[in-house]
Scaffold this motif. Structure first.
Motif, short mmCIF file in Angstrom:
data_model
loop_
_atom_site.label_atom_id
_atom_site.label_comp_id
_atom_site.label_asym_id
_atom_site.label_seq_id
_atom_site.Cartn_x
_atom_site.Cartn_y
_atom_site.Cartn_z
N TYR A 141 3.09 2.62 -15.60
CA TYR A 141 1.89 3.41 -15.83
C TYR A 141 1.16 2.97 -17.08
CZ TYR A 141 3.64 6.59 -12.29
OH TYR A 141 4.08 7.13 -11.11
N ALA A 142 -0.17 3.12 -17.05
CA ALA A 142 -1.01 2.87 -18.21
C ALA A 142 -0.93 4.09 -19.13
CB ALA A 142 -2.45 2.63 -17.76
N PRO A 143 -1.44 3.99 -20.36
CA PRO A 143 -1.39 5.15 -21.27
C PRO A 143 -2.10 6.40 -20.72
CG PRO A 143 -1.86 3.17 -22.51
CD PRO A 143 -1.88 2.78 -21.06
N ASP A 144 -3.09 6.25 -19.85
CA ASP A 144 -3.76 7.42 -19.27
C ASP A 144 -3.05 7.93 -18.02
OD1 ASP A 144 -4.40 5.33 -17.61
OD2 ASP A 144 -6.53 5.80 -17.50
N SER A 145 -1.82 7.50 -17.79
CA SER A 145 -0.91 7.88 -16.70
C SER A 145 -1.46 7.57 -15.31
CB SER A 145 -0.47 9.34 -16.83
OG SER A 145 -1.20 10.21 -16.03
N THR A 146 -2.14 6.44 -15.19
CA THR A 146 -2.50 5.94 -13.87
C THR A 146 -1.63 4.73 -13.56
OG1 THR A 146 -4.24 4.53 -14.80
CG2 THR A 146 -4.91 6.71 -14.00
N THR A 147 -1.43 4.48 -12.29
CA THR A 147 -0.56 3.39 -11.87
C THR A 147 -1.18 2.05 -12.27
OG1 THR A 147 0.01 4.73 -9.98
CG2 THR A 147 0.68 2.45 -9.91
N SER A 193 -0.05 -6.24 -10.03
CA SER A 193 -0.56 -5.68 -11.27
C SER A 193 -2.08 -5.62 -11.19
CB SER A 193 -0.13 -6.54 -12.45
OG SER A 193 -0.69 -6.03 -13.64
N THR A 194 -2.67 -4.62 -11.81
CA THR A 194 -4.13 -4.49 -11.81
C THR A 194 -4.77 -5.28 -12.93
OG1 THR A 194 -3.98 -2.47 -13.12
CG2 THR A 194 -4.08 -2.25 -10.71
N GLU A 206 8.56 4.58 -13.72
CA GLU A 206 9.41 5.42 -12.88
C GLU A 206 10.09 4.54 -11.85
OE1 GLU A 206 7.00 9.61 -13.04
OE2 GLU A 206 6.65 8.29 -11.34
N VAL A 207 11.30 4.94 -11.45
CA VAL A 207 12.11 4.13 -10.53
C VAL A 207 12.49 4.97 -9.32
CG1 VAL A 207 14.24 2.81 -10.28
CG2 VAL A 207 13.04 2.79 -12.46
N LEU A 214 -3.77 2.54 -9.19
CA LEU A 214 -4.82 3.20 -9.96
C LEU A 214 -4.94 4.68 -9.63
CD1 LEU A 214 -7.54 0.40 -9.84
CD2 LEU A 214 -6.02 0.96 -11.73
N GLN A 215 -3.80 5.31 -9.31
CA GLN A 215 -3.75 6.74 -9.03
C GLN A 215 -2.91 7.43 -10.11
OE1 GLN A 215 -5.42 8.17 -6.44
NE2 GLN A 215 -6.21 6.12 -6.02
N THR A 216 -3.04 8.74 -10.20
CA THR A 216 -2.29 9.49 -11.21
C THR A 216 -0.84 9.70 -10.76
OG1 THR A 216 -2.90 11.60 -10.23
CG2 THR A 216 -4.36 10.71 -11.94
N ARG A 217 -0.01 10.15 -11.69
CA ARG A 217 1.41 10.39 -11.38
C ARG A 217 1.58 11.44 -10.29
NH1 ARG A 217 5.61 9.05 -15.54
NH2 ARG A 217 4.48 7.98 -17.17
#
Length: 118
Positions: free
Chosen positions: A86-92, A116-117, A69-70, A48-51
């Motif tokens: 990543y989710a559409p809002d670019s959080t993990t 998975s969250t 990302e790999v 739940l963190q940003t890229r």
């Protein structure tokens, strides 16, 4: 005739023992030891963190896409892969750690950990 009978009498247990060792090594021992040698930073994947936070913790990925990302680690023939989704809002949103083992006898991929969250 007795020779063939004795030959198969000894061959069958030898083949069963060889199959048991194969199953023990590649179905239990390799995945168990691979979980102990996961790269240390991959034990705590920031969820739940940003890229940018993930890149600051793990470094730059080998392969990047808009949704995943790999990262790769290990040596040739014993390679780990961390895939972060990543989710559409670019959080993990989710991750999975896999281990690819390759030798002359066998080539297998094991999923060591995933979360998975959702």
């Amino acid at each position: 005739m007795k020779f063939l009978r004795r030959f198969f009498l000894y061959l069958i247990p030898v083949l069963l023992i060889a199959w048991a060792f194969y199953a023990l090594i590649f179905n239990w021992l390799v995945p168990k030891t691979a979980t102990y040698t996961i790269p240390s930073k991959w034990n705590r994947v920031p969820m739940l963190q940003t890229r940018t936070t993930v890149h600051g913790y793990l470094g730059n990925p080998v392969m990047a896409d808009s949704t995943k990302e790999v990262w790769k680690g290990g040596i040739k023939g014993r390679e780990y892969a961390l895939i972060i989704y990543y989710a559409p809002d670019s959080t993990t949103e989710a991750f999975s750690i896999s281990y690819h083992y390759q030798s002359r006898l066998v080539s297998r991929t094991y999923v060591l950990d995933s979360f998975s969250t959702r």
